[in-house]
Design an enzyme around this catalytic site. Structure first.
Site, PDB file in Angstrom:
ATOM      1  N   SER A  34      -6.297  11.654  54.726  1.00 31.07           N
ATOM      2  CA  SER A  34      -7.104  12.672  54.034  1.00 31.07           C
ATOM      3  C   SER A  34      -6.469  14.047  54.171  1.00 31.07           C
ATOM      4  O   SER A  34      -6.128  14.466  55.276  1.00 31.07           O
ATOM      5  CB  SER A  34      -8.499  12.770  54.663  1.00 31.07           C
ATOM      6  OG  SER A  34      -9.171  11.566  54.544  1.00 31.07           O
ATOM      7  N   HIS A  65      -8.331  11.202  48.164  1.00 29.92           N
ATOM      8  CA  HIS A  65      -7.425  10.057  48.253  1.00 29.92           C
ATOM      9  C   HIS A  65      -7.089   9.660  46.824  1.00 29.92           C
ATOM     10  O   HIS A  65      -7.898   9.051  46.148  1.00 29.92           O
ATOM     11  CB  HIS A  65      -8.113   8.876  48.954  1.00 29.92           C
ATOM     12  CG  HIS A  65      -8.183   9.034  50.427  1.00 29.92           C
ATOM     13  ND1 HIS A  65      -7.296   8.437  51.272  1.00 29.92           N
ATOM     14  CD2 HIS A  65      -9.027   9.743  51.202  1.00 29.92           C
ATOM     15  CE1 HIS A  65      -7.595   8.762  52.520  1.00 29.92           C
ATOM     16  NE2 HIS A  65      -8.642   9.542  52.503  1.00 29.92           N
ATOM     17  N   HIS A  87     -10.881   2.529  53.237  1.00 28.34           N
ATOM     18  CA  HIS A  87     -11.423   2.455  54.600  1.00 28.34           C
ATOM     19  C   HIS A  87     -12.488   1.371  54.667  1.00 28.34           C
ATOM     20  O   HIS A  87     -13.166   1.084  53.676  1.00 28.34           O
ATOM     21  CB  HIS A  87     -12.077   3.791  54.971  1.00 28.34           C
ATOM     22  CG  HIS A  87     -11.179   4.976  54.840  1.00 28.34           C
ATOM     23  ND1 HIS A  87     -10.941   5.586  53.629  1.00 28.34           N
ATOM     24  CD2 HIS A  87     -10.461   5.655  55.762  1.00 28.34           C
ATOM     25  CE1 HIS A  87     -10.100   6.587  53.815  1.00 28.34           C
ATOM     26  NE2 HIS A  87      -9.792   6.651  55.101  1.00 28.34           N
ATOM     27  N   TYR A  89     -15.304   1.766  55.990  1.00 31.14           N
ATOM     28  CA  TYR A  89     -16.636   2.353  55.749  1.00 31.14           C
ATOM     29  C   TYR A  89     -16.999   2.407  54.265  1.00 31.14           C
ATOM     30  O   TYR A  89     -18.160   2.611  53.918  1.00 31.14           O
ATOM     31  CB  TYR A  89     -16.779   3.743  56.402  1.00 31.14           C
ATOM     32  CG  TYR A  89     -15.863   4.813  55.859  1.00 31.14           C
ATOM     33  CD1 TYR A  89     -16.017   5.347  54.582  1.00 31.14           C
ATOM     34  CD2 TYR A  89     -14.830   5.308  56.636  1.00 31.14           C
ATOM     35  CE1 TYR A  89     -15.178   6.322  54.090  1.00 31.14           C
ATOM     36  CE2 TYR A  89     -13.983   6.294  56.165  1.00 31.14           C
ATOM     37  CZ  TYR A  89     -14.165   6.791  54.881  1.00 31.14           C
ATOM     38  OH  TYR A  89     -13.321   7.747  54.404  1.00 31.14           O
ATOM     39  N   GLU A  90     -16.002   2.225  53.407  1.00 29.90           N
ATOM     40  CA  GLU A  90     -16.315   2.161  51.971  1.00 29.90           C
ATOM     41  C   GLU A  90     -16.903   0.800  51.609  1.00 29.90           C
ATOM     42  O   GLU A  90     -17.310   0.577  50.471  1.00 29.90           O
ATOM     43  CB  GLU A  90     -15.049   2.412  51.139  1.00 29.90           C
ATOM     44  CG  GLU A  90     -14.506   3.819  51.306  1.00 29.90           C
ATOM     45  CD  GLU A  90     -13.156   3.998  50.621  1.00 29.90           C
ATOM     46  OE1 GLU A  90     -13.120   4.061  49.386  1.00 29.90           O
ATOM     47  OE2 GLU A  90     -12.133   4.054  51.338  1.00 29.90           O
ATOM     48  N   ALA A 117      -6.414  12.050  59.259  1.00 30.04           N
ATOM     49  CA  ALA A 117      -7.191  13.197  59.725  1.00 30.04           C
ATOM     50  C   ALA A 117      -8.022  12.696  60.895  1.00 30.04           C
ATOM     51  O   ALA A 117      -8.543  11.588  60.844  1.00 30.04           O
ATOM     52  CB  ALA A 117      -8.097  13.678  58.601  1.00 30.04           C
ATOM     53  N   MET A 221     -11.428   7.258  61.527  1.00 32.68           N
ATOM     54  CA  MET A 221     -12.037   6.083  60.881  1.00 32.68           C
ATOM     55  C   MET A 221     -11.006   5.221  60.148  1.00 32.68           C
ATOM     56  O   MET A 221     -11.353   4.486  59.230  1.00 32.68           O
ATOM     57  CB  MET A 221     -13.114   6.544  59.891  1.00 32.68           C
ATOM     58  CG  MET A 221     -14.191   7.417  60.510  1.00 32.68           C
ATOM     59  SD  MET A 221     -15.280   8.098  59.256  1.00 32.68           S
ATOM     60  CE  MET A 221     -16.196   9.314  60.220  1.00 32.68           C
ATOM     61  N   SER A 222      -9.738   5.340  60.544  1.00 34.74           N
ATOM     62  CA  SER A 222      -8.714   4.576  59.809  1.00 34.74           C
ATOM     63  C   SER A 222      -7.654   4.068  60.779  1.00 34.74           C
ATOM     64  O   SER A 222      -7.896   3.953  61.970  1.00 34.74           O
ATOM     65  CB  SER A 222      -8.075   5.470  58.739  1.00 34.74           C
ATOM     66  OG  SER A 222      -7.335   6.506  59.344  1.00 34.74           O
ATOM     67  N   ASN A 245     -10.706  18.944  62.759  1.00 32.80           N
ATOM     68  CA  ASN A 245     -11.917  19.554  63.342  1.00 32.80           C
ATOM     69  C   ASN A 245     -11.991  19.144  64.799  1.00 32.80           C
ATOM     70  O   ASN A 245     -11.400  18.136  65.196  1.00 32.80           O
ATOM     71  CB  ASN A 245     -13.174  19.047  62.593  1.00 32.80           C
ATOM     72  CG  ASN A 245     -13.264  17.528  62.637  1.00 32.80           C
ATOM     73  OD1 ASN A 245     -12.629  16.841  61.840  1.00 32.80           O
ATOM     74  ND2 ASN A 245     -14.012  17.007  63.585  1.00 32.80           N
ATOM     75  N   HIS A 263     -16.643  17.117  55.602  1.00 30.51           N
ATOM     76  CA  HIS A 263     -15.452  16.515  54.997  1.00 30.51           C
ATOM     77  C   HIS A 263     -14.570  17.570  54.311  1.00 30.51           C
ATOM     78  O   HIS A 263     -13.341  17.476  54.329  1.00 30.51           O
ATOM     79  CB  HIS A 263     -15.854  15.419  53.998  1.00 30.51           C
ATOM     80  CG  HIS A 263     -14.677  14.729  53.364  1.00 30.51           C
ATOM     81  ND1 HIS A 263     -13.771  13.981  54.098  1.00 30.51           N
ATOM     82  CD2 HIS A 263     -14.231  14.697  52.081  1.00 30.51           C
ATOM     83  CE1 HIS A 263     -12.831  13.518  53.282  1.00 30.51           C
ATOM     84  NE2 HIS A 263     -13.095  13.934  52.058  1.00 30.51           N
TER      85      HIS A 263
HETATM   86  N1  HPA Z   1     -14.616  11.903  63.507  1.00 32.16           N
HETATM   87  C1  HPA Z   1     -14.201  10.795  62.864  1.00 32.16           C
HETATM   88  N2  HPA Z   1     -13.299  10.836  61.899  1.00 32.16           N
HETATM   89  C2  HPA Z   1     -12.777  12.018  61.561  1.00 32.16           C
HETATM   90  C3  HPA Z   1     -13.163  13.206  62.185  1.00 32.16           C
HETATM   91  C4  HPA Z   1     -14.134  13.141  63.219  1.00 32.16           C
HETATM   92  O1  HPA Z   1     -14.529  14.151  63.831  1.00 32.16           O
HETATM   93  N3  HPA Z   1     -12.457  14.203  61.598  1.00 32.16           N
HETATM   94  C5  HPA Z   1     -11.670  13.630  60.669  1.00 32.16           C
HETATM   95  N4  HPA Z   1     -11.854  12.299  60.629  1.00 32.16           N
END
Ligand code: HPA
Length: 293
Positions: A34, A65, A87, A89-90, A117, A221-222, A245, A263
């Site tokens: 991302s 993406h 992902h 989660y999709e 990310a 998450m990947s 972050n 996001h």
């Molecule tokens: N948590 C999970 N996945 C992420 C985060 C996060 O803080 N930042 C970017 N992808």
């Protein structure tokens, strides 16, 4: 449960289609996370193939993406760059999440660069940092190699086994190269352990405290399922995270309060770090020479 014979022939069909679109025969694959998709514009003599045109390829539903496989060269190396991934989660089964990685392997990529990310768990690795992934913790509760084993995915002998080693999942040699190239460019590339959750909700502060205790430096998450499949096949992996972050409840060094996570911040930080990320990857790519491990 996916039928692996089908999975193998589906991946072969996808690889055949990709080969029919370009004379490039990539030895190195890159999966862009991302906010990092613009790296694909570095590819010279590029042929971009939309995922939707590749047989059996899964299509991403996430903003940022873009869904293109770009074939060409970077610093003289024939590469295949995935601009966008899907992902779990999709809602995709892991066989689909990792399908493009299987195809990169079948195309001849013995080296894989995975990028993502991530949330930062260590306050001394601030937002905007690039981090070399030293290892991972898979807390998604599932595994991409689940189901019948398909040994034909092996790229070299000793791979494609039912039970396979993950003790050197992220190549120490590749990491050293990335760290030394970063230093040449005037910045420090720290190493960190990436912990994967399923998502799509971000974590609670209590979860992040627990993850820190477990030894995680980054959360995302990947990546872990792609790396599991890459290691099953015998690809050698470099992983780079961008801390977009601070993870939930973590305050950056010098800050008093943790912030909520969005996001959009992920995308914005990607844009800010784009040049550093691009310069690093372009310098590293011609130096990565896989040994059979
Ligand atoms: N948590 C999970 N996945 C992420 C985060 C996060 O803080 N930042 C970017 N992808």
């Amino acid at each position: 449960m996916p039928n692996t014979t089908d999975l193998y022939s589906q991946a072969q069909a996808a690889a055949d289609y990709v080969r029919s679109q370009s004379t490039i025969r990539p030895t190195l694959g890159v999966i862009l996370g991302s906010g990092l998709g613009n790296f694909a514009s570095q590819v010279e003599d590029a042929t971009a193939i939309t995922y939707a045109d590749i047989p059996n390829f899964p299509l991403s539903t996430v903003a940022g993406h873009s869904g293109k496989l770009v074939l060409g060269t970077i610093a003289g190396v024939q590469v295949a760059v995935m601009q966008g991934r899907v992902h779990a989660y999709e809602g995709y089964p892991l066989a689909q999440v990792t399908f493009p990685t299987r195809v990169l392997g079948l195309l001849g990529c013995t080296t894989l660069i995975v990028t993502n990310a991530a949330g930062g768990i260590r306050s001394d690795i601030p937002q905007g940092s690039l981090v070399a992934i030293s290892d991972h913790i898979n807390l998604t509760g599932t595994n991409a190699a689940l189901g019948p084993n398909e040994p034909r995915f092996a790229l070299h002998s000793g791979f494609g086994e039912r039970f396979f080693d993950m003790s050197t999942a992220y190549s120490a040699d590749f990491r050293k190269i990335a760290i030394s190239e970063a230093l040449k460019q005037g910045f420090t590339l720290p190493e960190g352990v990436y912990l994967a959750v399923l998502g799509p909700s971000f974590e609670t502060p209590a979860e992040i405290r627990a993850f820190r205790t477990l030894g995680a430096d980054l959360v995302g998450m990947s990546t872990v399922h792609e790396v599991i499949v890459a290691r099953h096949m015998g690809m050698q992996v470099l992983g780079i995270s961008l801390v977009t972050n601070m993870a939930a409840g973590i305050t950056a060094a010098g800050k008093q309060e943790a912030e909520t996570i969005h996001h959009e911040d992920v995308m914005e930080i990607g844009r800010r770090v784009e040049k550093q990320f691009t310069t690093l990857l372009t310098a590293v790519i011609p130096k990565l020479r896989p040994s059979l491990s």
